[in-house]
Write an enzyme that holds these catalytic residues in place. Sequence first.
Site, PDB file in Angstrom:
ATOM      1  N   LYS A  19       0.823  -1.220   0.000  1.00 57.70           N
ATOM      2  CA  LYS A  19       0.000   0.000   0.000  1.00 57.70           C
ATOM      3  C   LYS A  19       0.859   1.272   0.000  1.00 57.70           C
ATOM      4  O   LYS A  19       0.559   2.229  -0.719  1.00 57.70           O
ATOM      5  CB  LYS A  19      -0.889  -0.053   1.243  1.00 57.70           C
ATOM      6  CG  LYS A  19      -2.024   0.895   1.292  1.00 57.70           C
ATOM      7  CD  LYS A  19      -3.056   0.404   2.298  1.00 57.70           C
ATOM      8  CE  LYS A  19      -2.488   0.054   3.652  1.00 57.70           C
ATOM      9  NZ  LYS A  19      -2.153   1.208   4.472  1.00 57.70           N
ATOM     10  N   ARG A  93     -10.042   3.057   8.745  1.00 57.90           N
ATOM     11  CA  ARG A  93      -9.731   1.663   9.049  1.00 57.90           C
ATOM     12  C   ARG A  93     -10.896   0.960   9.723  1.00 57.90           C
ATOM     13  O   ARG A  93     -10.829  -0.255   9.942  1.00 57.90           O
ATOM     14  CB  ARG A  93      -8.542   1.627  10.002  1.00 57.90           C
ATOM     15  CG  ARG A  93      -7.247   1.055   9.412  1.00 57.90           C
ATOM     16  CD  ARG A  93      -6.217   1.122  10.513  1.00 57.90           C
ATOM     17  NE  ARG A  93      -4.984   0.462  10.340  1.00 57.90           N
ATOM     18  CZ  ARG A  93      -3.883   1.005   9.808  1.00 57.90           C
ATOM     19  NH1 ARG A  93      -3.927   2.173   9.250  1.00 57.90           N
ATOM     20  NH2 ARG A  93      -2.757   0.343   9.827  1.00 57.90           N
ATOM     21  N   ARG A 127      11.547 -11.542   6.091  1.00 58.76           N
ATOM     22  CA  ARG A 127      12.344 -10.317   6.158  1.00 58.76           C
ATOM     23  C   ARG A 127      13.206 -10.316   7.436  1.00 58.76           C
ATOM     24  O   ARG A 127      12.689 -10.484   8.532  1.00 58.76           O
ATOM     25  CB  ARG A 127      11.364  -9.142   6.182  1.00 58.76           C
ATOM     26  CG  ARG A 127      11.959  -7.824   5.837  1.00 58.76           C
ATOM     27  CD  ARG A 127      10.902  -6.878   5.382  1.00 58.76           C
ATOM     28  NE  ARG A 127       9.972  -6.503   6.447  1.00 58.76           N
ATOM     29  CZ  ARG A 127       9.079  -5.515   6.320  1.00 58.76           C
ATOM     30  NH1 ARG A 127       8.998  -4.852   5.200  1.00 58.76           N
ATOM     31  NH2 ARG A 127       8.274  -5.228   7.310  1.00 58.76           N
ATOM     32  N   ARG A 160      12.208  -8.264  12.979  1.00 53.26           N
ATOM     33  CA  ARG A 160      11.516  -7.191  13.714  1.00 53.26           C
ATOM     34  C   ARG A 160      10.283  -7.775  14.396  1.00 53.26           C
ATOM     35  O   ARG A 160       9.638  -8.664  13.855  1.00 53.26           O
ATOM     36  CB  ARG A 160      11.058  -6.109  12.730  1.00 53.26           C
ATOM     37  CG  ARG A 160      12.098  -5.096  12.389  1.00 53.26           C
ATOM     38  CD  ARG A 160      11.576  -4.117  11.367  1.00 53.26           C
ATOM     39  NE  ARG A 160      10.137  -3.939  11.443  1.00 53.26           N
ATOM     40  CZ  ARG A 160       9.418  -3.192  10.597  1.00 53.26           C
ATOM     41  NH1 ARG A 160      10.032  -2.572   9.617  1.00 53.26           N
ATOM     42  NH2 ARG A 160       8.124  -3.078  10.714  1.00 53.26           N
ATOM     43  N   ARG A 171      -1.903  -8.970  13.168  1.00 54.85           N
ATOM     44  CA  ARG A 171      -2.218  -7.761  12.388  1.00 54.85           C
ATOM     45  C   ARG A 171      -3.202  -8.085  11.261  1.00 54.85           C
ATOM     46  O   ARG A 171      -4.109  -7.302  10.966  1.00 54.85           O
ATOM     47  CB  ARG A 171      -0.928  -7.158  11.805  1.00 54.85           C
ATOM     48  CG  ARG A 171      -0.082  -6.455  12.852  1.00 54.85           C
ATOM     49  CD  ARG A 171       1.354  -6.287  12.393  1.00 54.85           C
ATOM     50  NE  ARG A 171       1.507  -5.291  11.348  1.00 54.85           N
ATOM     51  CZ  ARG A 171       2.565  -5.217  10.542  1.00 54.85           C
ATOM     52  NH1 ARG A 171       3.548  -6.084  10.655  1.00 54.85           N
ATOM     53  NH2 ARG A 171       2.652  -4.280   9.639  1.00 54.85           N
TER      54      ARG A 171
HETATM   55  P1  AMP Z   1       0.281   2.061   9.552  1.00 54.50           P
HETATM   56  O1  AMP Z   1       1.611   2.666   9.252  1.00 54.50           O
HETATM   57  O2  AMP Z   1      -0.817   2.572   8.656  1.00 54.50           O
HETATM   58  O3  AMP Z   1       0.306   0.543   9.613  1.00 54.50           O
HETATM   59  O4  AMP Z   1      -0.114   2.556  11.016  1.00 54.50           O
HETATM   60  C1  AMP Z   1       0.673   2.275  12.143  1.00 54.50           C
HETATM   61  C2  AMP Z   1      -0.180   2.195  13.392  1.00 54.50           C
HETATM   62  O5  AMP Z   1      -0.864   3.433  13.606  1.00 54.50           O
HETATM   63  C3  AMP Z   1      -1.289   1.163  13.356  1.00 54.50           C
HETATM   64  O6  AMP Z   1      -0.825  -0.130  13.733  1.00 54.50           O
HETATM   65  C4  AMP Z   1      -2.290   1.731  14.349  1.00 54.50           C
HETATM   66  O7  AMP Z   1      -1.856   1.505  15.681  1.00 54.50           O
HETATM   67  C5  AMP Z   1      -2.195   3.210  14.096  1.00 54.50           C
HETATM   68  N1  AMP Z   1      -3.148   3.676  13.069  1.00 54.50           N
HETATM   69  C6  AMP Z   1      -2.858   4.116  11.800  1.00 54.50           C
HETATM   70  N2  AMP Z   1      -3.976   4.479  11.142  1.00 54.50           N
HETATM   71  C7  AMP Z   1      -5.004   4.252  11.992  1.00 54.50           C
HETATM   72  C8  AMP Z   1      -6.415   4.421  11.904  1.00 54.50           C
HETATM   73  N3  AMP Z   1      -7.006   4.875  10.787  1.00 54.50           N
HETATM   74  N4  AMP Z   1      -7.164   4.090  12.988  1.00 54.50           N
HETATM   75  C9  AMP Z   1      -6.605   3.644  14.115  1.00 54.50           C
HETATM   76  N5  AMP Z   1      -5.281   3.445  14.279  1.00 54.50           N
HETATM   77  C10 AMP Z   1      -4.466   3.742  13.226  1.00 54.50           C
END
Ligand code: AMP
Length: 231
Positions: A19, A93, A127, A160, A171
């Site tokens: 993404k 999300r 990875r 990691r 996840r």
């Molecule tokens: P990402 O880089 O998009 O995977 O985001 C990293 C972390 O930020 C996620 O694992 C969530 O803890 C938090 N996060 C990012 N976007 C959202 C969202 N739209 N709603 C809730 N938590 C978010």
Amino acid sequence: MSSSGIFRAVIIGPPGSGKGTVSGRISKSFGLKHISSGDILRANINAKTELGLLLKSSIDRGQLVPDHVMSRLILTDLRAIEQSSWLLDGFPRTVTQADSLDQVYSVDTVINLNVPFHTIKERLTSRWTHLPSGRVYNIDFNPPKVPGRDDVTGEPLVQRDDDTPDTVTRRLKAYETQTEPVLEYYRSKGVLETFSGTETNKIWPHVETFLHKKLSTINKAKMICTSLMTK
Ligand code: AMP
């Protein structure tokens, strides 16, 4: 699609679906402003803002930030670029977040990256990282010369926390339960476009062609509107 020619898009895909790469290519090729919820949160954590300090531990554990906090943060950023076309990455999300976005802006297109979970698991769990340098190896297509050792220093490689099989499974499960209903939400509004595949470089040309068509339609509509207004 608004008559002003502003294009509003969302990209959705499980963690590890490519993404981030696809979003970068879209914003570069089509000039959309890229808003990434994860980047906004990480910037708050790095700058040690009050919000960043408050949210750090739950983000570290991969838990979602509460909907009302996330929606307020993103909608504030969107207000600042109201006259631009944008691409939202990582938000919404949950269906609650999608609803709060919908109350302010209607989304023209939702790009859904549909990558099989087993491909993602293979990709993420193969990875390995050399922590001091940040060098990343992939045991399938970029393996270290000596298994488990960094090519340059010979020091041990680690996986990691985010990439261990258990965490990846957790996840993906969270994606399935919380984010897949968002796909249904947009499908019912008729704006969902799904792109399926196992490799980002093979998915990308389809996304690119689709957006070329979509944006040329928008530009035509904009030209018609402008010419009607000047008559
Ligand atoms: P990402 O880089 O998009 O995977 O985001 C990293 C972390 O930020 C996620 O694992 C969530 O803890 C938090 N996060 C990012 N976007 C959202 C969202 N739209 N709603 C809730 N938590 C978010």
